[in-house]
Design an enzyme around this catalytic site. Structure first.
Site: not given
Length: 478
Positions: A92-93, A169
């Site tokens: 996703e990153h 994160e």
């Protein structure tokens, strides 16, 4: 860049929420208001088509000047092993860091020039990449989504750069105690199974995942029969089907060596996990039992039951006049800062629970009254309770999908879960069919005398012993 390319990757905020359901109630400015019944009749139809390779296309035309289009994939942390847990989140990153055709800068410029918003999220069973844009830019949006999903560059330099971003994160998530508490709840409730994996994955995996791991994850799970191209807003279904044929016909539907990934059976374990830290000001506590799967007929009575328990936050108005009995008690006895009943449903299981935040002196009382609310559902729920719960649930359904993006998300998840979009009128009929006897029977089936899973973070010395919480899951009645 302006806010045009972003991600929505947080795990558990989605665990709390949410059994979302369809809704279309779009009133243009200046139009006369319509009744709830009229909104059910006037809801646009969701059309569904499948390509030869198994990829499905679903859309709802609402006539808006904007649209949301996206690709929903049946892949998430539940499909990962301990070795590659976090691969979906890492991808996703990587999604918007450039493709073989468009380097990162070019991709960002394309999105910017359309005034679009490109985003993504990963959950335990689903991954989504979607774009909100003007309806006239639908063809370009589908082209870019196809590029992002099928031809991501995954360069070694970008992987190393994003590795540091993911680690930061993960560090930030540690400060979000709601996420920590609910991740721990999944870890203990589904211990020893992939459902217990965190969506973000452990930090050790974030340090060691390689390009080959990401490529293998894509080749194993990004298959046409597990994908849905969904759109809502100013779109025409025939145009969307044509675009899908152009850009997604080449998506493979074959598995290497016919090794089709099969979800391992899920196992719920009544258990507890406590992370005591007396330096924290508030305790975060969650208690849950195994709930119904997404396709279970019990899902609607459980949704009504959750609406009866309701939610509360110290900032709410209403005080002791709140409709939820547990919320009134929370106000009158100063039991907690907030609580929320939740039911997260998956393909073959679910998690039904209550999450609350309170100070160290009221943990025992709040746990007692939370379990008392469950016992009331199983034994003494009344006609008026159910009527109120039904109305609250219907209002929630109508209020949740208030734009093209939530509608599109709902379409994508429904096609993956049910094979069709369940219309609002059908939800309404199923809610109306719920009776107090049905709520009592279904809640007794899932809650009464069942071993709960409990997680607690913070100053949790006052949290009762597990055996006491287990004994509060039934009443001795004569």
């Amino acid at each position: 860049m302006a806010a045009s390319v972003c991600r929505v990757g947080s795990t558990v905020g989605r665990a709390l929420a949410k059994t979302r359901s369809p809704i279309v109630l779009s009133l243009r400015r200046g139009q006369a208001s319509v009744s709830y019944a009229q909104s059910l009749v006037g809801a646009p139809e969701t059309r569904l088509t499948a390509l030869d390779n198994g990829l499905r296309i679903a859309s709802e035309e609402t006539g808006h000047a904007t649209c949301t289009v996206g690709l929903w994939i049946s892949a998430g942390s539940r499909y990962e092993s301990e070795k590659n847990n976090g691969a979906g989140f890492f991808l996703e990153h990587m999604a918007f860091k450039g493709t073989k055709k468009h380097p990162q800068t070019a991709l960002e410029q394309q999105v910017e020039s359309m005034g679009a918003h490109l985003s993504a999220y990963t959950s335990r069973e689903h991954t989504a990449y979607y774009m909100k844009t003007l309806a006239k830019d639908l063809p370009k949006a589908v082209e870019l989504l196809a590029e992002v999903v099928q031809n991501s560059s995954l360069s070694e330099a970008e992987i190393e750069q994003q590795r540091n971003v993911v680690l930061r994160e993960l560090e930030e998530v540690e400060g979000n105690l709601q996420e920590v508490c609910l991740d721990l709840l999944y870890a203990t409730a589904f211990q020893g199974t992939p459902m217990g994996h965190s969506v973000l994955g452990p930090s050790n995996n974030a340090r060691t995942l390689t390009r080959q791991d990401l490529v293998e994850y894509i080749s194993s799970h990004y298959k046409a029969p597990r994908m849905v191209l969904a759109a809502a807003g100013g779109v025409t279904h025939d145009e969307l089907v044509g675009l899908a044929k152009t850009h997604f016909s080449g998506v493979s539907f074959e598995y290497e060596g016919d090794a089709v990934p099969v979800l391992s059976p899920c196992r719920f374990t009544g258990s507890e996990i406590r992370m005591r830290d007396d330096a924290l000001p508030l305790a975060h506590v969650a208690i849950a039992v195994e709930g119904a799967s997404a396709a279970s007929p019990d899902i609607v009575p459980l949704m009504v039951a959750n609406s009866i328990v309701g939610s509360f936050d110290i900032t709410f108005g209403g005080g002791k006049h709140l409709s939820s009995r547990l919320a009134r008690l929370a106000v009158e006895e100063n039991l907690c800062q907030s609580f929320q009943a939740f039911h997260s449903s998956y393909s073959d299981t679910g998690l039904l629970g209550i999450y609350f935040v309170t100070d160290r002196h009221h943990i025992e009382d709040m746990m007692h009254w939370s379990q008392n609310a469950w016992m009331n559902l199983c034994t003494t729920v009344t006609e008026s309770d159910v009527a109120r719960g039904k109305n609250a649930l219907k209002a929630s359904l109508v209020g949740q999908l208030n734009g093209t993006t939530p509608i599109c998300d709902d379409i994508g998840r429904h096609i993956l879960n049910y094979g069709r979009r369940i219309p609002l009128a059908e939800w309404d009929a199923r809610i109306d069919a719920v009776t107090p006897r049905m709520v009592r029977d279904v809640c007794s089936k899932y809650i009464y005398d069942k071993c709960p899973a409990v997680s607690a973070v913070g100053p949790v010395e006052q949290l009762p012993d597990y055996n006491r919480m287990r004994s509060a899951m039934y009443w001795l009645r004569f």
